[in-house]
Design a protein around this motif. Sequence first.
Motif, PDB file in Angstrom:
ATOM      1  N   TYR A 164     -44.578  10.223  17.919  1.00  0.00           N
ATOM      2  CA  TYR A 164     -44.476   9.836  16.515  1.00  0.00           C
ATOM      3  C   TYR A 164     -43.251  10.417  15.824  1.00  0.00           C
ATOM      4  O   TYR A 164     -43.038  10.186  14.649  1.00  0.00           O
ATOM      5  N   GLY A 165     -42.473  11.206  16.541  1.00  0.00           N
ATOM      6  CA  GLY A 165     -41.300  11.833  15.932  1.00  0.00           C
ATOM      7  C   GLY A 165     -41.670  12.926  14.948  1.00  0.00           C
ATOM      8  O   GLY A 165     -40.936  13.194  13.998  1.00  0.00           O
ATOM      9  N   THR A 166     -42.803  13.574  15.166  1.00  0.00           N
ATOM     10  CA  THR A 166     -43.285  14.588  14.234  1.00  0.00           C
ATOM     11  C   THR A 166     -42.298  15.749  14.154  1.00  0.00           C
ATOM     12  O   THR A 166     -41.838  16.257  15.168  1.00  0.00           O
ATOM     13  N   LEU A 167     -42.020  16.149  12.904  1.00  0.00           N
ATOM     14  CA  LEU A 167     -41.043  17.196  12.650  1.00  0.00           C
ATOM     15  C   LEU A 167     -41.521  18.050  11.489  1.00  0.00           C
ATOM     16  O   LEU A 167     -42.066  17.531  10.512  1.00  0.00           O
ATOM     17  N   PHE A 168     -41.347  19.357  11.610  1.00  0.00           N
ATOM     18  CA  PHE A 168     -41.552  20.281  10.492  1.00  0.00           C
ATOM     19  C   PHE A 168     -40.178  20.745  10.045  1.00  0.00           C
ATOM     20  O   PHE A 168     -39.391  21.216  10.862  1.00  0.00           O
ATOM     21  N   GLU A 169     -39.899  20.627   8.762  1.00  0.00           N
ATOM     22  CA  GLU A 169     -38.683  21.198   8.198  1.00  0.00           C
ATOM     23  C   GLU A 169     -39.104  22.475   7.488  1.00  0.00           C
ATOM     24  O   GLU A 169     -40.017  22.454   6.655  1.00  0.00           O
ATOM     25  N   VAL A 170     -38.484  23.592   7.825  1.00  0.00           N
ATOM     26  CA  VAL A 170     -38.854  24.883   7.249  1.00  0.00           C
ATOM     27  C   VAL A 170     -37.674  25.359   6.411  1.00  0.00           C
ATOM     28  O   VAL A 170     -36.606  25.673   6.940  1.00  0.00           O
ATOM     29  N   TYR A 171     -37.882  25.370   5.087  1.00  0.00           N
ATOM     30  CA  TYR A 171     -36.827  25.687   4.121  1.00  0.00           C
ATOM     31  C   TYR A 171     -36.977  27.124   3.631  1.00  0.00           C
ATOM     32  O   TYR A 171     -38.097  27.643   3.557  1.00  0.00           O
ATOM     33  N   PRO A 172     -35.872  27.738   3.216  1.00  0.00           N
ATOM     34  CA  PRO A 172     -35.990  29.041   2.556  1.00  0.00           C
ATOM     35  C   PRO A 172     -36.849  28.906   1.292  1.00  0.00           C
ATOM     36  O   PRO A 172     -36.723  27.909   0.551  1.00  0.00           O
ATOM     37  N   ILE A 173     -37.720  29.884   1.068  1.00  0.00           N
ATOM     38  CA  ILE A 173     -38.583  29.843  -0.110  1.00  0.00           C
ATOM     39  C   ILE A 173     -37.722  29.708  -1.368  1.00  0.00           C
ATOM     40  O   ILE A 173     -36.648  30.285  -1.462  1.00  0.00           O
ATOM     41  N   GLY A 174     -38.173  28.909  -2.291  1.00  0.00           N
ATOM     42  CA  GLY A 174     -37.437  28.641  -3.520  1.00  0.00           C
ATOM     43  C   GLY A 174     -36.600  27.378  -3.451  1.00  0.00           C
ATOM     44  O   GLY A 174     -36.073  26.920  -4.462  1.00  0.00           O
ATOM     45  N   SER A 175     -36.473  26.787  -2.250  1.00  0.00           N
ATOM     46  CA  SER A 175     -35.729  25.531  -2.120  1.00  0.00           C
ATOM     47  C   SER A 175     -36.509  24.421  -2.800  1.00  0.00           C
ATOM     48  O   SER A 175     -37.725  24.328  -2.661  1.00  0.00           O
ATOM     49  N   GLU A 176     -35.792  23.608  -3.544  1.00  0.00           N
ATOM     50  CA  GLU A 176     -36.406  22.459  -4.211  1.00  0.00           C
ATOM     51  C   GLU A 176     -35.553  21.234  -3.958  1.00  0.00           C
ATOM     52  O   GLU A 176     -34.334  21.343  -3.782  1.00  0.00           O
ATOM     53  N   ILE A 177     -36.176  20.077  -3.938  1.00  0.00           N
ATOM     54  CA  ILE A 177     -35.472  18.811  -3.762  1.00  0.00           C
ATOM     55  C   ILE A 177     -35.460  18.099  -5.106  1.00  0.00           C
ATOM     56  O   ILE A 177     -36.508  17.954  -5.749  1.00  0.00           O
TER      57      ILE A 177
END
Length: 161
Positions: free
Chosen positions: A45-58
């Motif tokens: 399924y192309g499963t992916l976890f993106e792990v961002y530095p805390i406080g990152s916002e989009i």
Amino acid sequence: MIHHISIPAKDPHRVALILAELCQGSVMPFPPLEGAYAVAVKDDYGTLFEVYPIGSEIMPGQGQDEASFCQNAHPYHFTAVHAAISVPVSQDDIEAIAQREGWRTLACNRDGLFDLVEFWVENRLMLELLPPQMAEGYLQTMSPANLERLQTQLATVPMRG
């Protein structure tokens, strides 16, 4: 079908390595955001976890501009965002990894519907992990054939919090 999800972490590289261990995946840098990592689960399924530095916002872009990242200097410690994730490792493996990292785990039964393991990433973000035996119970409970019964059953469950 959820193909990828992003989560915040105080130590994104460490969290990515642990998620890769749980999912038997691999870790790679996530170039759109400095200090972020992606975990490829290596499934169909192309499963992916993106792990961002805390406080990152989009943030949304303007006009035809794509979304961009910004950093919140005062992020919340906890969040309501969580995910239920099937993993190929056992409950014992999950608990051993959490113990090694000093993170909370708790085997739970969600209102008599299915079992799971609460896995508290950095003791602040909950992932509901479903080892193979528990995943079967979750999938059976959430199957289209059972949804009407599930709706009736959930209507009788008292609210918490």
